[in-house]
Design a protein around this motif. Structure first.
Motif, short mmCIF file in Angstrom:
data_model
loop_
_atom_site.label_atom_id
_atom_site.label_comp_id
_atom_site.label_asym_id
_atom_site.label_seq_id
_atom_site.Cartn_x
_atom_site.Cartn_y
_atom_site.Cartn_z
N LYS A 57 3.33 14.69 1.17
CA LYS A 57 2.95 14.65 -0.40
C LYS A 57 2.63 13.41 -0.53
N PRO A 58 1.87 12.77 -1.56
CA PRO A 58 1.73 11.33 -1.75
C PRO A 58 3.10 10.70 -2.21
N VAL A 59 3.01 9.67 -2.04
CA VAL A 59 4.53 8.76 -2.16
C VAL A 59 4.58 8.62 -3.69
N ASP A 60 5.76 9.20 -4.19
CA ASP A 60 6.16 9.09 -5.59
C ASP A 60 6.99 7.85 -5.56
N ALA A 61 6.71 6.87 -6.39
CA ALA A 61 7.14 5.59 -6.76
C ALA A 61 8.65 5.86 -7.06
N ARG A 62 9.24 7.09 -7.73
CA ARG A 62 10.39 7.22 -8.27
C ARG A 62 11.48 7.40 -7.21
N ASP A 63 10.80 7.81 -5.89
CA ASP A 63 11.72 8.21 -4.79
C ASP A 63 11.88 7.22 -3.80
N ILE A 64 11.16 5.97 -4.23
CA ILE A 64 11.28 4.65 -3.02
C ILE A 64 12.22 3.70 -3.67
N GLY A 65 12.71 2.67 -2.75
CA GLY A 65 13.06 1.53 -3.18
C GLY A 65 12.05 0.48 -2.64
N PHE A 66 11.51 -0.30 -3.43
CA PHE A 66 10.35 -1.25 -2.96
C PHE A 66 11.12 -2.72 -3.12
N MET A 67 11.18 -3.75 -2.42
CA MET A 67 11.25 -5.01 -2.65
C MET A 67 10.41 -5.80 -2.16
N PRO A 68 9.27 -6.37 -3.00
CA PRO A 68 8.49 -7.27 -2.43
C PRO A 68 8.77 -8.61 -2.20
N GLN A 69 8.01 -9.24 -1.58
CA GLN A 69 8.21 -10.59 -0.95
C GLN A 69 8.79 -11.67 -2.22
N GLN A 100 20.49 -3.61 -5.69
CA GLN A 100 20.03 -2.83 -6.92
C GLN A 100 19.19 -1.77 -6.35
N ARG A 101 18.22 -2.42 -5.11
CA ARG A 101 17.40 -1.00 -4.93
C ARG A 101 18.20 0.17 -4.15
N LEU A 102 19.50 -0.40 -3.39
CA LEU A 102 20.19 0.57 -2.83
C LEU A 102 20.91 1.40 -3.79
N LEU A 103 21.20 1.00 -5.04
CA LEU A 103 21.79 1.76 -5.71
C LEU A 103 21.44 3.29 -6.12
N ARG A 104 19.97 3.19 -6.05
CA ARG A 104 19.32 4.49 -6.19
C ARG A 104 19.47 5.41 -5.08
N GLU A 105 19.84 4.87 -4.00
CA GLU A 105 19.88 5.61 -2.62
C GLU A 105 18.60 6.22 -2.28
N PRO A 106 17.47 5.26 -2.07
CA PRO A 106 16.15 5.98 -1.90
C PRO A 106 16.17 6.45 -0.52
N GLN A 107 15.34 7.42 -0.13
CA GLN A 107 15.10 8.00 1.07
C GLN A 107 14.02 6.86 1.90
N LEU A 108 13.31 6.59 1.16
CA LEU A 108 12.22 5.50 1.75
C LEU A 108 12.45 4.09 1.15
N ALA A 146 0.86 -1.34 -0.01
CA ALA A 146 -0.15 -0.08 0.07
C ALA A 146 0.86 1.28 -0.08
N ILE A 147 1.89 1.19 0.97
CA ILE A 147 2.77 2.40 0.92
C ILE A 147 3.62 2.57 -0.33
N ALA A 148 4.13 1.47 -1.07
CA ALA A 148 4.48 1.64 -2.31
C ALA A 148 3.49 2.00 -3.77
N GLY A 149 2.66 2.13 -3.37
CA GLY A 149 1.36 2.28 -4.30
C GLY A 149 1.03 1.44 -5.30
N GLN A 150 1.16 -0.15 -4.66
CA GLN A 150 0.84 -1.02 -5.51
C GLN A 150 -0.71 -1.55 -5.23
N LEU A 151 -1.19 -0.86 -4.31
CA LEU A 151 -2.58 -1.31 -3.89
C LEU A 151 -3.63 -0.19 -3.77
#
Length: 261
Positions: free
Chosen positions: A65-77, A143-151, A49-54
């Motif tokens: 502000k609403p979560v922008d998918a470009r600003d996060i790193g998300f690794m699903p199960q 891979q997710r950390l390469l972007r250095e996401p803040q979330l 939900a936080i990642a905007g997938q639901l």
């Protein structure tokens, strides 16, 4: 420090079942938050939900502000690579929007640093299809950390790792938070890992947030009995952190809420 992630009465409906109900929290950055709870509690649903997938009701805000998918790193199960790509190629896809016909030197340098950070530089030329599940998990996290996401949202990102590598990754995440001031939300099943490596925890049960704060204030013998259905001892360790020793299960009741992937 003000809250950067704010959840206000977040609901998620799956068919006729409400799998998250009225989840509200204000979460500061610069910490690792362990998302804990029994199977079906809603941990994966909340991260999705936080990642905007639901589709959700309520408010989910990042820095107001609403979560922008470009600003996060998300690794699903359930996260894996089926294409025949090398480890380095998969890492570079962490910055796919910056890639062109020629990969810039700064991106290659960043990829080399993240490979070294995770101690997987020797795998760079290997095909992902030749790696173990645990090795793939390390690559995808890198891979997710390469972007250095803040979330950074991680759904059981250490589940395929042995104990040593679990501890190593959680130590790396702590270093990452200290260096960048990021917020990491990680779903963890192992309560002892959560106690040792999380700054705070969020306890979900039946789709509701039933505890939020320091581990030793959220997890008590009564909570283990009522939420996890176990009797357990808290054994002091030399580190000053108590170790939870499960003793026996109590009765298991059917949970009317089912968690979505």
């Amino acid at each position: 420090m003000t809250a950067r992630l704010v959840l206000r009465d977040v609901d998620v409906q799956h068919g006729r079942a409400k799998v998250l109900s009225g989840v509200s929290a204000s979460i500061k950055a610069g910490q690792i938050v362990g998302l804990i709870g029994p199977n079906g509690a809603g941990k994966s649903t909340l991260l999705n939900a936080i990642a905007g997938q639901l589709s959700t009701k309520g408010k989910i805000l990042w820095s107001g502000k609403p979560v922008d998918a470009r600003d996060i790193g998300f690794m699903p199960q359930q996260c894996q690579v089926r294409a025949d790509l090398s480890v380095l190629e998969v890492i570079l896809l962490g910055r796919h929007e910056q890639l062109g016909w020629r990969i810039a030197d700064d991106i290659m340098s960043a990829a080399s640093r993240i490979l070294a950070f995770f101690a997987i530089g020797d795998l760079a030329a290997r095909s992902m299809q030749t790696l173990s599940g645990g090795q793939q998990q390390l690559v995808l996290l890198a891979q997710r950390l390469l972007r250095e996401p803040q979330l950074l949202l991680l759904d059981e990102a250490t589940s395929a790792l042995d104990v040593r590598h679990q501890m190593h990754v959680l130590r790396l995440l702590k270093d990452y938070v200290a260096r960048t001031g990021a917020l990491v939300l990680i779903a963890v099943h192992d309560l002892n890992l959560a106690a040792r490596h999380s700054d705070t925890v969020m306890l979900l049960n039946g789709g509701r947030l039933v505890g939020h704060g320091a581990f030793d204030t959220v997890i008590t013998p009564d909570v283990l009995r009522s939420v996890y259905g176990i009797d357990a001892e808290f054994i002091p360790s030399q580190s000053g952190i108590s170790v939870i020793l499960p003793l026996s299960p109590t009765s298991i009741e059917a949970n009317p809420m089912e968690e979505t992937p």
